[in-house]
Write an enzyme that holds these catalytic residues in place. Sequence first.
Site, PDB file in Angstrom:
ATOM      1  N   HIS A  44       1.568 -19.726  -0.461  1.00 51.61           N
ATOM      2  CA  HIS A  44       2.267 -18.942  -0.470  1.00 51.61           C
ATOM      3  C   HIS A  44       3.329 -19.105   0.883  1.00 51.61           C
ATOM      4  O   HIS A  44       4.130 -18.308   1.240  1.00 51.61           O
ATOM      5  CB  HIS A  44       1.691 -17.612  -0.184  1.00 51.61           C
ATOM      6  N   ILE A  73       7.268 -16.792   4.429  1.00 46.78           N
ATOM      7  CA  ILE A  73       6.253 -16.344   3.880  1.00 46.78           C
ATOM      8  C   ILE A  73       6.234 -15.494   2.756  1.00 46.78           C
ATOM      9  O   ILE A  73       7.054 -14.542   2.791  1.00 46.78           O
ATOM     10  CB  ILE A  73       5.483 -15.822   5.243  1.00 46.78           C
ATOM     11  N   CYS A  74       5.635 -15.813   1.730  1.00 52.41           N
ATOM     12  CA  CYS A  74       5.565 -14.700   0.578  1.00 52.41           C
ATOM     13  C   CYS A  74       4.208 -13.968   0.717  1.00 52.41           C
ATOM     14  O   CYS A  74       3.222 -14.329   0.290  1.00 52.41           O
ATOM     15  CB  CYS A  74       5.517 -15.544  -0.622  1.00 52.41           C
ATOM     16  N   LEU A  75       4.505 -12.829   1.218  1.00 56.15           N
ATOM     17  CA  LEU A  75       3.178 -11.917   1.449  1.00 56.15           C
ATOM     18  C   LEU A  75       3.579 -10.573   1.098  1.00 56.15           C
ATOM     19  O   LEU A  75       4.447 -10.152   1.883  1.00 56.15           O
ATOM     20  CB  LEU A  75       2.644 -12.112   3.188  1.00 56.15           C
ATOM     21  N   PHE A  94      10.108 -11.697  -4.054  1.00 52.77           N
ATOM     22  CA  PHE A  94       8.846 -12.530  -4.407  1.00 52.77           C
ATOM     23  C   PHE A  94       8.339 -11.825  -5.427  1.00 52.77           C
ATOM     24  O   PHE A  94       8.116 -10.374  -5.600  1.00 52.77           O
ATOM     25  CB  PHE A  94       8.104 -12.708  -3.050  1.00 52.77           C
TER      26      PHE A  94
END
Lengths: 152, 515
Positions: free
Chosen positions: A83, A90-92, A145
Amino acid sequence: MFASKRLAKELQKLHDKLPPGITLVKADDLQEWIMDIRVVDNNPIYVGEVYRLKFTFSQSYPIEAPEVVFVRDETHPIPWHPHIYSNGIICLDLLDRQGWSPVHNVESVCVSLQSMLTSNTKKERPEGDDNFVRNNRLRPRDINFIFHDNQV
Amino acid sequence: MDSDDDFNSSPVSDEDFMGDQDSDVGLEDDSDFDMDQDDVGFETHDKDIFPTKQHYEVDFKVYDPRQIQASQDNQIAEVSQILGQPPEATAILLRHYRWNKERLIDQYMDKREEILESAGLGETAASNPPKVVKVKGFVCDICCEDGPNLDTFAMKCGHRFCVDCYRQYLYTKIKDEGEAAQIRCPGDGCNRIVDSKSLDLLVADDLRERYHVLLTRTYVDDKENLRWCPAPNCVYAVECGVKDKELMRVVPTVHCECSHFFCFGCSLNDHQPAPCALVKKWLKKCADDSETANWISANTKECPKCYSTIEKNGGCNHMTCRKCRHEFCWMCMGVWSEHGTSWYNCNRFEEKSGYDARDAQAKSRQSLERYLHYYNRYANHEQSAKLDKDIYLKTEKKMQQLQNTTGMSWIEVQYLDTASQALQHCRQTLKWTYAFAYYLARNNLTEIFEDNQKDLEMAVENLSEMFEKPIDQLQGLKVDMMDKTAYCNKRRIILLNDTADNLKQGNWEFNVSFP
Ligand SMILES: [Zn+2]
Ligand SMILES: [Zn+2]
Ligand SMILES: [Zn+2]
Ligand SMILES: [Zn+2]
Ligand SMILES: [Zn+2]
Ligand SMILES: [Zn+2]
């Protein structure tokens, strides 16, 4: 500024005491802070490395999530993670509009990222990393995302 | 509900909209909306007889914001009574169930508590109204302010914050993020949704208004048979019964009150006769091949005879070289005089057969050539439509000047406007016939299609050409122009009816598969 009192309080707390593996590097103003994190167990993917995070606060922090990215320099690589893109984005869900709560703060974001690394077993980049890194011109907060799984 | 007189001028009466939302309105035969007279220009009807629907047309209705609001309120009131919940809670439940009231009522009867919890309404929603209070020893987790005079607010979930923070949070959600129906409590991980009563208590009038506009938007967004008109600043919504799964069999073009024609299936501009999936594929291909496409659709070409540079300045394909007076076709660069009988060469790509087909390179070149053949014509109609419009606007202006000097009445130039609109419509259709043809596999029906395409193309070029006549001649050409306009509309209807009928019956074969 809406955030000043809150950020001042956070800063005071960060100077006081921080969880292991998290250090404050720079917080000269109320717009941009630098934090370092490392994993505290022996996960072989991350052992011996320190990662650098840049927090950028908007006028409406903490109502709005801060922008958080990993930054690369000679001593700080971008951690491997399905991620985390190789440009540090950052893909959170925690950092996304939907997942952010104003109750979160710099410390809780660092702790979340730390545990996201600790529990990871895949030395991988997200799918389509090359393409994304080459073509993305959006700021992280404007990217939509899709959170495939929240387990990782 | 208001019942102003001007309400009657809207496309449908309230009563129509209040009817059963779940019936398949798309299949009603007795639809009473006005058909665009332009489209049936070659048929005349008595005033009392409604024009018959063309095969390519679908039933639809247009609603204004007040009708949408009223319909929403009606459903909330109805379901509120059935569930025994106050309107605010019912509204949240309905939005949570994407306005599928049957499913909501069903499940509510089965597992009431669970549903209330999942919609963020845990416990009974019919209770004390929300209020702002001061709490001793309170510290706000968002701004870190404290003090005995701090106003605070919390919903049933108990996540308490100072009123300023709560307000700021709602402000950001509504104003910046355009959220309304799904705003959750600011508490970490809390799924409770901010109800409209709490919201009304906390936010100022201007924001409240925006909130209700957004709520109304989600109503239309959630309903499968409703869709916003995509025209900029348009406030109307259109209802149509065509379902997503039918989109390979029908191209549902609808016509908004604001005059915009768009596809109910995909919201793009009218793209009949090409089905949505094909349009998507085509647009992607054009974007991917844009470099080639840009190169080929360049606006200048050389005269095939004297090689001087010629710029296309009108929509018509009939070019006359200023220098050598050579007349040729912009599309195929062929001699114009031959086009009288052989338009064929200009709309159909001649599939080259034989020896070079074996060579892979030649093959890929031929596939590019084939694409460019169709793309060129597609782009040409797009470009020509713009040029037609430009030239019409110029003509209209000149005509107005002429009216002022000669005293000609306004109505006498209406035919120019009608002609211009017909040209725009026909070019839009023609444009998409080329994308359609690109994906069409040859069978016994393609020849008829190409004939129809050719006939429409010829009719359009003939009409387009008239706009290039000197202004002083235009007055004498009124009858001729009206005839040509009617003929264009007629050819368009014939083409669209044929393609729609065959699409409905699954008679077209495509050389690609669509999901
Ligand atoms: Zn506060
Ligand atoms: Zn809560
Ligand atoms: Zn409209
Ligand atoms: Zn469509
Ligand atoms: Zn010439
Ligand atoms: Zn030609």
